[in-house]
Design a protein around this motif. Structure first.
Motif, PDB file in Angstrom:
ATOM      1  N   ASN A 559       5.470  15.768 -11.528  1.00 21.61           N
ATOM      2  CA  ASN A 559       5.024  14.810 -13.026  1.00 21.61           C
ATOM      3  C   ASN A 559       4.749  13.470 -12.686  1.00 21.61           C
ATOM      4  N   ALA A 560       4.671  13.450 -10.897  1.00 15.84           N
ATOM      5  CA  ALA A 560       4.033  12.678 -10.482  1.00 15.84           C
ATOM      6  C   ALA A 560       2.381  11.981 -10.298  1.00 15.84           C
ATOM      7  N   LEU A 561       2.361  11.069 -10.367  1.00 13.61           N
ATOM      8  CA  LEU A 561       1.085  10.860 -10.361  1.00 13.61           C
ATOM      9  C   LEU A 561       0.058  10.748  -8.977  1.00 13.61           C
ATOM     10  N   PHE A 562      -0.185  11.841  -8.569  1.00 12.39           N
ATOM     11  CA  PHE A 562      -0.830  12.300  -7.575  1.00 12.39           C
ATOM     12  C   PHE A 562      -2.340  11.664  -7.274  1.00 12.39           C
ATOM     13  N   ASP A 563      -2.289  10.496  -6.745  1.00 10.67           N
ATOM     14  CA  ASP A 563      -3.387   9.741  -5.565  1.00 10.67           C
ATOM     15  C   ASP A 563      -3.029  10.221  -4.254  1.00 10.67           C
ATOM     16  N   ILE A 564      -4.643   9.978  -4.522  1.00  9.73           N
ATOM     17  CA  ILE A 564      -4.726  10.651  -3.100  1.00  9.73           C
ATOM     18  C   ILE A 564      -6.560  10.207  -2.052  1.00  9.73           C
ATOM     19  N   GLN A 565      -6.456  10.409  -0.834  1.00  7.56           N
ATOM     20  CA  GLN A 565      -7.919   9.869  -0.129  1.00  7.56           C
ATOM     21  C   GLN A 565      -7.229  10.636   1.440  1.00  7.56           C
ATOM     22  N   VAL A 566      -8.115  10.913   1.101  1.00  9.12           N
ATOM     23  CA  VAL A 566      -8.855  11.816   2.392  1.00  9.12           C
ATOM     24  C   VAL A 566     -10.052  11.930   2.221  1.00  9.12           C
ATOM     25  N   LYS A 567     -10.342  11.563   3.529  1.00  8.43           N
ATOM     26  CA  LYS A 567     -11.509  11.251   4.466  1.00  8.43           C
ATOM     27  C   LYS A 567     -11.517  11.167   6.265  1.00  8.43           C
ATOM     28  N   ARG A 568     -12.420  10.751   6.853  1.00  7.90           N
ATOM     29  CA  ARG A 568     -12.689  10.919   8.162  1.00  7.90           C
ATOM     30  C   ARG A 568     -11.569   8.858   7.959  1.00  7.90           C
ATOM     31  N   SER A 593      15.366  -3.806 -10.355  1.00  4.40           N
ATOM     32  CA  SER A 593      16.646  -2.991 -10.567  1.00  4.40           C
ATOM     33  C   SER A 593      17.179  -1.951 -11.498  1.00  4.40           C
ATOM     34  N   PRO A 594      17.639  -0.376 -11.453  1.00  5.28           N
ATOM     35  CA  PRO A 594      17.319   0.359 -11.702  1.00  5.28           C
ATOM     36  C   PRO A 594      17.201  -0.002 -12.746  1.00  5.28           C
ATOM     37  N   GLU A 595      17.468  -0.726 -13.883  1.00  4.82           N
ATOM     38  CA  GLU A 595      16.794  -0.303 -15.537  1.00  4.82           C
ATOM     39  C   GLU A 595      15.413  -0.662 -15.013  1.00  4.82           C
ATOM     40  N   GLU A 596      14.655  -1.502 -14.291  1.00  2.66           N
ATOM     41  CA  GLU A 596      13.275  -1.834 -14.912  1.00  2.66           C
ATOM     42  C   GLU A 596      12.530  -0.864 -13.583  1.00  2.66           C
ATOM     43  N   ARG A 597      12.457  -0.163 -12.826  1.00  7.10           N
ATOM     44  CA  ARG A 597      12.247   0.699 -11.977  1.00  7.10           C
ATOM     45  C   ARG A 597      12.368   1.986 -12.757  1.00  7.10           C
ATOM     46  N   LYS A 598      13.004   2.056 -13.657  1.00  3.92           N
ATOM     47  CA  LYS A 598      12.430   3.231 -14.678  1.00  3.92           C
ATOM     48  C   LYS A 598      11.192   3.505 -15.390  1.00  3.92           C
ATOM     49  N   LYS A 599      10.567   1.629 -15.480  1.00  6.12           N
ATOM     50  CA  LYS A 599       9.737   1.781 -16.018  1.00  6.12           C
ATOM     51  C   LYS A 599       8.258   2.048 -14.994  1.00  6.12           C
ATOM     52  N   PHE A 600       8.434   1.914 -13.863  1.00  8.14           N
ATOM     53  CA  PHE A 600       7.687   2.255 -12.431  1.00  8.14           C
ATOM     54  C   PHE A 600       6.736   3.463 -12.542  1.00  8.14           C
ATOM     55  N   GLN A 601       5.980   3.702 -13.178  1.00  5.78           N
ATOM     56  CA  GLN A 601       4.851   5.198 -12.711  1.00  5.78           C
ATOM     57  C   GLN A 601       5.217   5.682 -11.228  1.00  5.78           C
ATOM     58  N   LYS A 602       6.115   6.805 -11.781  1.00  4.22           N
ATOM     59  CA  LYS A 602       6.237   7.733 -10.381  1.00  4.22           C
ATOM     60  C   LYS A 602       5.106   8.025  -9.695  1.00  4.22           C
ATOM     61  N   ARG A 603       4.629   7.986  -8.123  1.00  7.07           N
ATOM     62  CA  ARG A 603       3.341   7.985  -7.668  1.00  7.07           C
ATOM     63  C   ARG A 603       3.605   9.462  -5.812  1.00  7.07           C
ATOM     64  N   VAL A 604       3.203  10.042  -5.865  1.00  4.36           N
ATOM     65  CA  VAL A 604       2.670  10.297  -4.524  1.00  4.36           C
ATOM     66  C   VAL A 604       1.966  10.086  -4.185  1.00  4.36           C
ATOM     67  N   SER A 605       1.635   9.192  -2.448  1.00  6.36           N
ATOM     68  CA  SER A 605       0.396   8.677  -2.288  1.00  6.36           C
ATOM     69  C   SER A 605       0.231  10.107  -1.056  1.00  6.36           C
ATOM     70  N   ILE A 606      -0.886  10.527  -1.259  1.00  6.12           N
ATOM     71  CA  ILE A 606      -1.480  11.045  -0.175  1.00  6.12           C
ATOM     72  C   ILE A 606      -2.480  11.326   0.411  1.00  6.12           C
ATOM     73  N   LEU A 641      10.522   8.152  -7.167  1.00  6.89           N
ATOM     74  CA  LEU A 641       9.550   7.216  -7.710  1.00  6.89           C
ATOM     75  C   LEU A 641       8.169   6.946  -7.062  1.00  6.89           C
ATOM     76  N   LEU A 642       8.379   7.072  -5.388  1.00  3.95           N
ATOM     77  CA  LEU A 642       7.439   6.820  -4.357  1.00  3.95           C
ATOM     78  C   LEU A 642       7.316   7.663  -3.404  1.00  3.95           C
ATOM     79  N   LYS A 643       6.266   8.843  -2.703  1.00  3.43           N
ATOM     80  CA  LYS A 643       6.584   9.829  -2.622  1.00  3.43           C
ATOM     81  C   LYS A 643       5.029   9.773  -1.252  1.00  3.43           C
ATOM     82  N   VAL A 644       4.929   9.518   0.076  1.00  4.03           N
ATOM     83  CA  VAL A 644       3.789   9.003   1.456  1.00  4.03           C
ATOM     84  C   VAL A 644       3.957   9.991   2.215  1.00  4.03           C
ATOM     85  N   VAL A 645       2.825  10.930   2.149  1.00  2.00           N
ATOM     86  CA  VAL A 645       2.585  11.565   2.813  1.00  2.00           C
ATOM     87  C   VAL A 645       0.943  12.226   3.583  1.00  2.00           C
TER      88      VAL A 645
END
Ligand code: GL9
Length: 834
Positions: A559-568, A593-606, A641-645
């Motif tokens: 469900n998170a936004l998949f955000d990708i940068q793949v290249k040399r 705050s935990p309340e404010e956090r809920k407003k963030f878009q979930k992301r996976v930075s790949i 909320l945030l993953k970095v791969v």
């Protein structure tokens, strides 16, 4: 002549000619025959690898039948041909592509399942043919796909490296290189042609001699010989019988043992010296956009160029045409300056061997070659030391001096007294040591020079090649914007989306005519279509999530936004700016705050991509990305909320899984540095939106899909010089948000801060910030916010995505190849027999 089967026996021959399997059962028959004879195995020891090999042998047989037909037809009709000289062909896997192009995938799948195998598993057994670094090599692969599909008579010529681009391991967050020995098992996709090996000479000396008519010649002799053995890779087109050829050369010791050099008692040493020949084609140089003046690399270049030209000239001579018709029959494209010695070699063949006058030969040479430039980065421009060339190729150096002399005489005539101009455009740079500027030689030796996207083609005319625009006429310089093959990058990589599009457009014609995608536009506001569209994206994200889980153990939420940068990994591509923005996001999440956090878009930075083995800054960037991942992914407070791969060992096969799974991807080079980029096209074609700078093909993508459907930011190419100047002389403060990011890196949150100090100091702390990371940081963060906002409205997002795909027709490599064919090569398709 005695090789031809006499007329009266040909019917018998035709009776037994290989048929093409048409049914599942016929395929199964071929499969079993190959397991039992070709592989010498049986039903008791046919594992997945053997099954892959047998299936690929069966498909190869079909390819070869069509390949033979195509080559016979071309020999008979003798049309003008294009030879594409590229030191890199980043082909990836062959089997899936061959099945799709021959339209036998379904049948093959059914066939192997009859023996208890799954076709997907067999496909996975094939190693990538990874004979390239990045965009330049993959472009060559897309181009030969289009040449076949469009029925152009065109061959690729390259090197058959035993080791492709290294395999990347990530150990303790660092890149570690491992050799890619891709030829461990028999390779069904290549045909060795040992019978047409060619001798290539190195070193030796030149000698003057006068012929019977009193004409003075120079010849090259006395050098060492190495054998070039061709391996042919059939290249099937889509929706056509046409199968072109990719001929890759492999180096072998010379047939004749050199007894003159053989001292008694030193037999083993002599053999060892001979073996050295094999190192020429042993390994691909792993540098992207970077020139390294190694002798072995120069040897590779000449070895490949000499073998290819000898082959091309031999084929031409068989037609018994006069030399004057050479360029009516043959066009040769120089993919970057790597094959520029071909200009010199052809002039040498024509003058020294065939006895043509210099001017007559030079006219033939320049009307034959075209040169494509792929970069303006100064560190990537090839300049070979004069002494290195003089030692390895003494006759070629003389010819280069003569080419230069005649060229400068012409320039002097047209611009009398402009000595500055003469020294600026001379092929020889009078530096210490003196160097041969290969790009200038390529320009002077070609009739057309092209860049690979509009902005880039303008930039080469106004910067690095400015003087040559003045000397020649402006229309020697042109643009051909890059493209990608929709067969591999949509149909093969994203079968679900391809199928959905085919349902809407009433068939798969768009794969041969990508402009037909325009027909999707009328569904851009259709909410039921949005659902289907987004459902496919979700499935593709799940496929990538599984890959990520299996590789790195990290679980990501689809469900998170998949955000990708793949290249040399490269400073100019600015992965460092991306990871800094990820750190910034993490800091904001932590501060919320935990309340404010809920407003963030979930992301996976790949992230994914290789660094050149000797590129310290790029390796530091990889380490930083992994270190950030280790902290963020284990922070319970942050959760999904945030993953970095970081995906290890990014390659073509992984790109086929990654590309269809992106919601947003990064193409964020400093304006004016990325000549084109091609992954930007792949992502958009697969329904991913892009965040990018006003650079390379991003500009044309924006024009085609509309500026509402792309997230552009940053300074323009025209601002870059002034900004760099102000860094040198003015006092420039680091962007305050970037300063916060630097502070936390320096606090040691991502491990020993010393690891990163050179990277940070190249930007802040009075570093030159050559790539303008700080200058663009604010607008980059702003663009990221726009992305989050837009993604929150899924219907609006789907509308953008569909509209973008509908307008990507221009970026097919078919369009690019048609432009080359018409404007540079003057070649025509050879129609199919009916
Ligand atoms: C490159 C450019 O950097 C890319 O922007 C461009 O899309 C490709 C193809 O034209 O060419 N030039 C270059 O030297 N490389 C590119 O990718 N690097 C290599 O792959 C060696």
């Amino acid at each position: 002549i005695d090789a031809v089967i006499p007329l009266e026996h040909r019917n018998l021959w035709k009776k037994y000619a290989i048929g093409e399997f048409q049914t599942k059962e016929e395929f199964q028959g071929e499969f079993v025959r190959h397991v039992e004879t070709t592989l010498a195995r049986s039903l008791y020891n046919c594992d997945e690898l053997a099954a892959y090999q047998a299936a690929s042998q069966a498909i190869r047989d079909r390819l070869i039948v069509a390949w033979n037909k195509t080559q016979q037809k071309h020999t008979l009709r003798d049309p003008k041909r294009i030879y594409y000289l590229s030191l890199e062909f980043l082909m990836g896997r062959a089997m899936d592509n061959a099945m799709l192009n021959l339209n036998v995938k379904q049948l093959t799948g059914d066939g192997v399942s009859g023996f208890g195998f799954r076709l997907e598993d067999l496909i996975e057994k094939e190693p990538d043919a990874a004979l390239g670094n990045g965009g330049l090599g993959r472009l060559a692969a897309c181009f030969i796909d289009s040449l076949s599909t469009l029925n152009y008579p065109g061959w690729g010529y390259g090197l058959r490296y035993q080791y492709g681009i290294f395999k990347q391991k990530i150990i303790d967050g660092y890149q570690v290189e491992q050799p890619d020995y891709w030829l461990t098992f028999d390779n069904a996709w290549e045909i060795p042609r040992t019978e047409i090996a060619i001798d290539v000479m190195f070193y030796g000396y030149t000698r003057k001699f006068t012929d019977d008519e009193g004409k003075v010649h120079r010849i090259w002799e006395g050098g060492d010989l190495v054998q070039a053995v061709p391996y042919d890779f059939p290249v099937p087109g889509y929706g056509t019988e046409n199968v072109n050829n990719l001929r890759l050369w492999s180096s072998k010791p010379n047939r004749e043992f050199d007894f003159a050099k053989f001292n008694e008692g030193a037999y083993d040493q002599s053999v060892a010296e001979q073996q050295q020949a094999e190192t020429i084609s042993a390994v691909l140089y792993p540098n992207d956009n970077f020139y390294l003046g190694k002798e072995l690399r120069l040897k590779q270049q000449y070895f490949w160029v000499a073998a290819s030209l000898s082959d091309i000239v031999r084929r031409f001579k068989k037609s018994r045409r006069p030399w004057i018709e050479f360029s009516d029959q043959i066009a040769i494209q120089l993919n970057d300056t790597h094959p520029t010695l071909a200009v010199v070699e052809l002039q040498r063949i024509l003058v020294d061997r065939e006895g043509l006058d210099w001017d007559e030969a030079w006219e033939i040479v320049t009307s034959t070659f075209g040169y494509t430039n792929h970069t303006v980065l100064p560190e990537a421009l090839e300049k070979w030391q004069v002494d290195l060339i003089g030692n390895l190729l003494p006759r070629h150096l003389e010819i280069i001096y003569d080419i230069n002399l005649y060229f400068l005489q012409d320039v002097e005539k047209r611009f009398p007294g402009d000595h500055d101009l003469l020294s600026r455009v001379s092929i020889i740079e009078e530096s210490n040591p003196r160097q041969v500027r290969m790009a200038y030689l390529a320009i002077i030796g070609s009739h057309k020079v092209n860049g690979v996207a509009e902005l880039h083609s303008e930039l080469i005319k106004t910067t690095i090649f400015k003087d040559f625009v003045k000397i020649y006429n402006e229309d020697k310089f042109t643009n051909v914007t890059n493209g990608i093959t929709p067969r591999r990058w949509l149909h093969q990589a994203n079968p679900k989306l391809s199928k959905l599009i085919a349902e809407k457009l009433g068939g798969y014609d768009f794969l041969n005519n990508l402009g037909l995608l325009k027909g999707l536009e009328k569904y851009a506001n259709d909410k039921t279509f949005h659902k289907e569209w987004l459902e496919i994206k979700r499935a593709n994200k799940a496929r990538l999530a599984a890959l990520i889980k299996s590789q790195s153990g990290v679980e990501v939420d689809t469900n998170a936004l998949f955000d990708i940068q793949v290249k040399r990994i490269h400073e100019y591509k600015r992965q460092q700016m991306n990871i800094f923005s990820v750190i910034y996001r993490y800091l904001q999440l932590k501060a919320a705050s935990p309340e404010e956090r809920k407003k963030f878009q979930k992301r996976v930075s790949i992230f994914g991509g290789k660094s050149a083995p000797g590129y310290y800054m790029a390796k530091t960037i990889i380490k930083l990305i992994n270190a950030v991942g280790a902290v963020v992914n284990n922070d319970a407070e942050i959760g999904d909320l945030l993953k970095v791969v970081f995906i290890e060992d990014y390659n073509v096969s992984k790109a086929e899984i990654i590309t269809p799974a992106s919601d947003i991807s990064h193409h964020i080079s400093t304006a004016g540095t990325e000549a084109s980029g091609t992954s930007n096209m792949k992502f958009v074609l697969n329904g991913g939106l892009i965040i990018g700078t006003v650079d390379g093909a991003n500009i044309e993508i924006t024009r085609e899909i509309g500026e509402n459907n792309i997230f552009l930011f940053g300074h323009l190419a025209e601002d870059v010089e002034d900004l760099r100047h102000s860094h040198r002389f003015g006092h420039t403060e680091l962007n305050p948000d970037l300063q916060k990011v630097f502070d936390v890196i320096e606090s040691g949150l991502f491990g020993d801060a010393n690891i990163y100090s050179n990277l940070l100091n190249s930007i802040g702390n009075h570093g030159s910030d050559y790539y303008l990371v700080s200058d663009d940081f604010a607008s980059f963060l702003n663009a990221q916010q726009q992305v989050d906002k837009a993604y929150a409205d899924q219907d609006a997002w789907a509308q953008k995505s569909i509209t973008a795909v509908a307008n990507m027709g221009f970026f097919s490599s078919d369009r690019a190849i048609n432009e080359y064919a018409e404007n540079i090569w003057q070649i025509e398709p050879v129609p199919l027999d009916n």
